[in-house]
Design an enzyme around this catalytic site. Structure first.
Site, short mmCIF file in Angstrom:
data_model
loop_
_atom_site.label_atom_id
_atom_site.label_comp_id
_atom_site.label_asym_id
_atom_site.label_seq_id
_atom_site.Cartn_x
_atom_site.Cartn_y
_atom_site.Cartn_z
N LEU A 143 -11.00 -1.01 8.85
CA LEU A 143 -10.16 -0.55 7.72
C LEU A 143 -8.73 -0.10 7.67
O LEU A 143 -8.24 0.13 8.62
CB LEU A 143 -10.96 0.81 7.29
CG LEU A 143 -10.54 1.46 6.13
CD1 LEU A 143 -10.99 0.73 4.82
CD2 LEU A 143 -10.78 2.82 5.82
N HIS A 144 -8.17 -0.67 6.71
CA HIS A 144 -6.72 -0.36 6.51
C HIS A 144 -6.25 -0.14 5.22
O HIS A 144 -6.83 -1.34 4.33
CB HIS A 144 -5.74 -1.21 7.65
CG HIS A 144 -5.99 -2.88 7.26
ND1 HIS A 144 -7.16 -3.28 7.69
CD2 HIS A 144 -5.32 -3.64 6.56
CE1 HIS A 144 -7.06 -4.63 7.25
NE2 HIS A 144 -6.01 -4.89 6.47
#
Length: 186
Positions: A143-144
């Site tokens: 995730l980013h």
């Protein structure tokens, strides 16, 4: 020998029909296009977002570090200053974050906006996450959140027609500038 600039581009002789286009070569983007260093599975092996925190801030292009997340420049930015807020923990989906990670990700997003406004006078932002490869996530396994600064008139013919983005500053210089403007905790 002194080389003088002319208004006419130098033509290379070879196969093909000459046209009116000049070329801006960006061979460094080939690594991105070919998917180099992109993890494909759920484990952290080979994940650049998992290995970056072990590097120095300068070598990893890390702008700031928190307890649960860090802010890092995008290697393939849409605009100068395009950064990402990344949890240290290797999770793929936003719903997998715990309460502390969620809160710090939100706080770092606010700090990123403050730093970008202070350092570069950004007029606006695109902020978001692409969840899963079908939604456009370049690295779907970790995730980013993207924080992309925008300015009036920042889109021109280069990305629209030429699929090339012209960036006025080296990433190391952008990292140093943003780190110097990163707001501390209240």
């Amino acid at each position: 020998m002194l080389h003088t600039m002319t208004s006419e581009p130098e033509q290379q002789i070879g196969v093909g029909t000459p046209d009116a286009f000049q070329r801006l070569w960006t061979p460094h983007r080939m690594a991105y296009i070919q998917g180099e260093n992109k993890p494909t599975g759920p484990d952290a092996d080979g994940c650049p977002f998992c290995s970056l925190p072990a590097k120095s801030d300068e070598d990893g292009l890390i702008i700031a570090r928190g307890a649960s997340v860090y802010a890092v420049l995008n290697l393939y930015p849409y605009n100068g200053g395009h950064l990402m807020v990344v949890p240290y923990r290797h999770v793929a989906d936003y719903t997998e974050l715990d309460a502390a990670e969620t809160a710090e990700l939100a706080e770092f997003t606010k700090r990123a906006m403050t730093a970008l406004r202070s350092a570069s006078g950004a007029h606006g932002f695109n902020i978001g996450m692409n969840q899963g490869s079908v939604a456009g996530a370049g690295i779907a396994a970790h995730l980013h959140q993207h924080v992309v600064p925008r300015w009036g008139g920042d889109t021109n013919f280069m990305p629209v027609v030429g699929h090339t983005k012209v960036l006025p500053q080296l990433l190391a210089d952008t990292r140093a500038m943003l780190a110097g403007h990163w707001p501390q905790e209240d």
